[in-house]
Design a protein around this motif. Structure first.
Motif, mmCIF file in Angstrom:
data_model
loop_
_atom_site.group_PDB
_atom_site.id
_atom_site.type_symbol
_atom_site.label_atom_id
_atom_site.label_comp_id
_atom_site.label_asym_id
_atom_site.label_seq_id
_atom_site.Cartn_x
_atom_site.Cartn_y
_atom_site.Cartn_z
ATOM 1 N N MET A 1 -30.103 33.638 55.363
ATOM 2 C CA MET A 1 -31.127 34.328 55.477
ATOM 3 C C MET A 1 -31.436 35.025 56.737
ATOM 4 O O MET A 1 -30.684 33.952 58.177
ATOM 5 N N SER A 2 -31.510 36.349 56.805
ATOM 6 C CA SER A 2 -31.739 36.883 58.458
ATOM 7 C C SER A 2 -33.741 36.920 59.203
ATOM 8 O O SER A 2 -33.872 36.329 58.326
ATOM 9 N N SER A 3 -33.070 37.296 60.452
ATOM 10 C CA SER A 3 -34.127 36.474 60.741
ATOM 11 C C SER A 3 -35.364 37.787 60.725
ATOM 12 O O SER A 3 -36.512 37.353 60.660
ATOM 13 N N SER A 4 -35.104 38.679 59.891
ATOM 14 C CA SER A 4 -36.596 40.239 59.530
ATOM 15 C C SER A 4 -37.074 39.073 58.436
ATOM 16 O O SER A 4 -38.010 38.938 58.481
ATOM 17 N N SER A 5 -35.640 38.582 57.261
ATOM 18 C CA SER A 5 -36.502 37.648 56.173
ATOM 19 C C SER A 5 -37.006 37.309 56.428
ATOM 20 O O SER A 5 -38.112 37.182 56.274
ATOM 21 N N ALA A 6 -36.758 36.140 57.227
ATOM 22 C CA ALA A 6 -37.420 35.135 57.753
ATOM 23 C C ALA A 6 -38.687 34.969 58.377
ATOM 24 O O ALA A 6 -39.956 34.531 57.375
ATOM 25 N N GLU A 7 -39.067 36.205 59.146
ATOM 26 C CA GLU A 7 -40.558 36.751 60.235
ATOM 27 C C GLU A 7 -41.397 37.164 58.488
ATOM 28 O O GLU A 7 -42.380 37.125 58.681
ATOM 29 N N SER A 8 -40.787 38.404 57.687
ATOM 30 C CA SER A 8 -41.456 38.224 56.761
ATOM 31 C C SER A 8 -41.965 37.188 55.465
ATOM 32 O O SER A 8 -43.018 37.358 55.441
ATOM 33 N N THR A 9 -40.898 36.711 55.523
ATOM 34 C CA THR A 9 -41.469 35.225 54.262
ATOM 35 C C THR A 9 -42.593 34.593 54.976
ATOM 36 O O THR A 9 -42.930 34.502 55.016
ATOM 37 N N ARG A 12 -45.895 36.160 54.928
ATOM 38 C CA ARG A 12 -46.900 36.777 54.334
ATOM 39 C C ARG A 12 -46.744 34.901 53.007
ATOM 40 O O ARG A 12 -48.119 35.298 52.886
ATOM 41 N N SER A 475 -39.139 44.296 61.501
ATOM 42 C CA SER A 475 -39.017 42.621 60.912
ATOM 43 C C SER A 475 -40.283 42.221 59.717
ATOM 44 O O SER A 475 -39.741 41.203 59.293
ATOM 45 N N GLU A 477 -42.826 42.580 56.885
ATOM 46 C CA GLU A 477 -43.069 43.159 55.686
ATOM 47 C C GLU A 477 -44.042 42.797 54.564
ATOM 48 O O GLU A 477 -44.007 41.328 55.018
#
Length: 479
Positions: A1-9, A12, A475, A477
């Motif tokens: 999992m990328s850093s950006s998707s980790a932050e969005s997750t 959220r 990063s 969303e």
């Protein structure tokens, strides 16, 4: 999992949990992110903390009481709090080259109160108690305590005046510091707007303060802390610097030598947000001679420390020790100077004629406006600023004659000098198209103003287009 998707997750998921309990709070949090993304934020005291810093505040450390200091708590089970507090203090000492760092203050005013009382305890309370004890062999009467309280509450403080760019916490009556101290102010040269160090020295010799305060909230130039320390030494004063506004420029080594307060001051206070780009909070730096008194900030001044915020301070201070932070700090100043140059070319009047730091102070009387009118007209146009007094301000501290703008937040988003020139054009357009309004009785108002909706809409649209190229928290969303 990328850093950006980790932050969005992470964000959220957090909002989903909040929404399950109080959806209106979750909605307000989401709306705040939207507003910040869409606003041209030029408030000099605001910034954008990193996702790592923000996430460090939302955790189980919030559940802990931790009165005391590292290794000396009044509550059991604080070993993990000790870890994050020690890390935050270590990063602060290394970042600023300070002998001692106290990272518990909840805000800048808390940090200042800790510093004031540390100085009072060191310079006044302990000697007064020793005198009283010598007279009364440790048997102090109520009259003795009354005399001691009068001595503690009758000390003198010399700091920068509000209209010259000083801060309420530097001894002014609306603030508790103004009730603790007999305060006098030093101003700036009426012709240049710059600090007149000879005049400061003259005032200090006459007033003989216990504390000489350096630092500011709306002074757009460097301060020579070596000279102020020499003035303090000449009258036997403790030299304190409040670097809340420009701490990031010190951390990033933009301000060095005479302009770095840490080697020159007896004690330094700061916030950890603003140009330092951390969580909302405060901090005190000092030498070993004041360290014990400063560490008594809780319970002397503070309630229980906020371990979750200290964890976030540790993260933000670690970020500030990275090489790229120095580049960021220099870009803050480059952007502020480009913004000032753009305004000057368009005919704006600036206090001191420019800037050496992160902020610019516009005298909006040249547009025929008060600060309050200008602030609201800019807000209508998607530009967030705050009104501020200028030296010898004819409109006082409420309506004011100035607008304070700063570049830390926009620099965090990645805007550069070219965008600062366009920002200057947008500001000039709004102020040039705004006229004073009239009150209900038809007389001139210091608050009412007239701005064509089409102008406000056009500027707001262009500001949005400008910001779209520099997304905030790209990063993250939420949907």
């Amino acid at each position: 999992m990328s850093s950006s998707s980790a932050e969005s997750t992470a964000f959220r998921s957090a909002l989903e949990v909040v929404r399950s309990v109080e959806p209106r709070v979750a909605a307000a949090i989401g709306a705040e992110l939207t507003d910040q993304r869409e606003s041209l934020k030029l408030i000099a005291s605001e910034n954008y903390a990193s996702p790592a810093t923000l996430l460090a505040m939302g955790n189980w450390f919030s559940d802990k009481y931790a009165e005391g200091t590292v290794g000396r708590r009044f509550y059991a089970g604080c070993q993990n709090v000790d870890t994050v507090e020690a890390l935050a203090a270590e990063h602060a000492r290394e970042l600023f080259g300070a002998a001692h760092a106290y990272v518990q203050p909840h805000s800048g005013i808390d940090a200042n109160l800790v510093a004031f009382w540390a100085v009072l305890a060191d310079r006044v309370e302990a000697p007064a108690l020793r005198r009283a004890q010598a007279r009364h062999v440790n048997d102090l009467t109520e009259q003795d305590w009354y005399a001691l309280r009068r001595e503690l509450g009758n000390q003198r403080m010399l700091g920068m005046s509000l209209d010259a760019g000083g801060h309420l916490t530097h001894g002014f009556r609306p603030n508790i510091s103004g009730k603790m101290f007999d305060q006098r102010s030093y101003g700036t040269d009426p012709a240049t707007g710059l600090i007149d160090y000879d005049k400061v020295a003259e005032t200090a010799r006459e007033f003989k303060p216990l504390i000489l305060v350096g630092g500011y909230s709306a002074y757009p130039r460097k301060v020579n802390f070596r000279i102020l320390r020499e003035i303090a030494d000449s009258v036997g004063a403790t030299f304190m610097v409040d670097m809340a506004h420009f701490a990031g420029l010190v951390a990033g080594k933009v301000f060095t030598g005479d302009f770095d307060p840490v080697p020159h001051a007896h004690i330094v206070t700061t916030t950890t947000h603003k140009s330092l780009r951390g969580p909302r909070g405060g901090m005190v730096l000092c030498g070993p001679e004041l360290a014990d008194q400063v560490d008594r900030g809780c319970p002397m001044v503070l309630g229980g420390p906020l371990p979750h915020v200290m964890a976030a301070k540790a993260v933000a201070l670690a970020e500030a020790r990275r090489p790229d932070f120095a580049d960021y700090a220099q870009r803050i100043v480059n952007n502020a100077q480009a913004l000032a140059d753009g305004l000057l070319r368009r005919g704006a009047k600036l206090v001191t004629g420019g800037t050496d730091n992160h902020l610019v102070l516009i005298d909006v009387t040249s547009y025929g406006l008060t600060g309050r009118q200008a602030e609201q007209a800019l807000l209508d146009s998607g530009i967030v600023t705050n009104r501020n007094a200028v030296p010898q301000d004819p409109n006082g501290a409420w309506y004011t004659s100035g607008i304070r703008i700063g570049t830390p937040a926009l620099t965090t988003r990645g805007l550069g000098t070219a965008q600062m020139d366009e920002t200057a054009e947008l500001i000039h357009t709004v102020l040039g198209q705004t006229t004073p309004g009239a009150g209900a009785d038809g007389t001139a108002s210091k608050a009412k103003y007239v701005l064509d909706d089409a102008v406000a809409e056009k500027v707001s649209q262009r500001a949005g287009e400008l910001l779209a190229a520099f997304p905030l928290y790209p990063s993250v969303e939420l949907s």
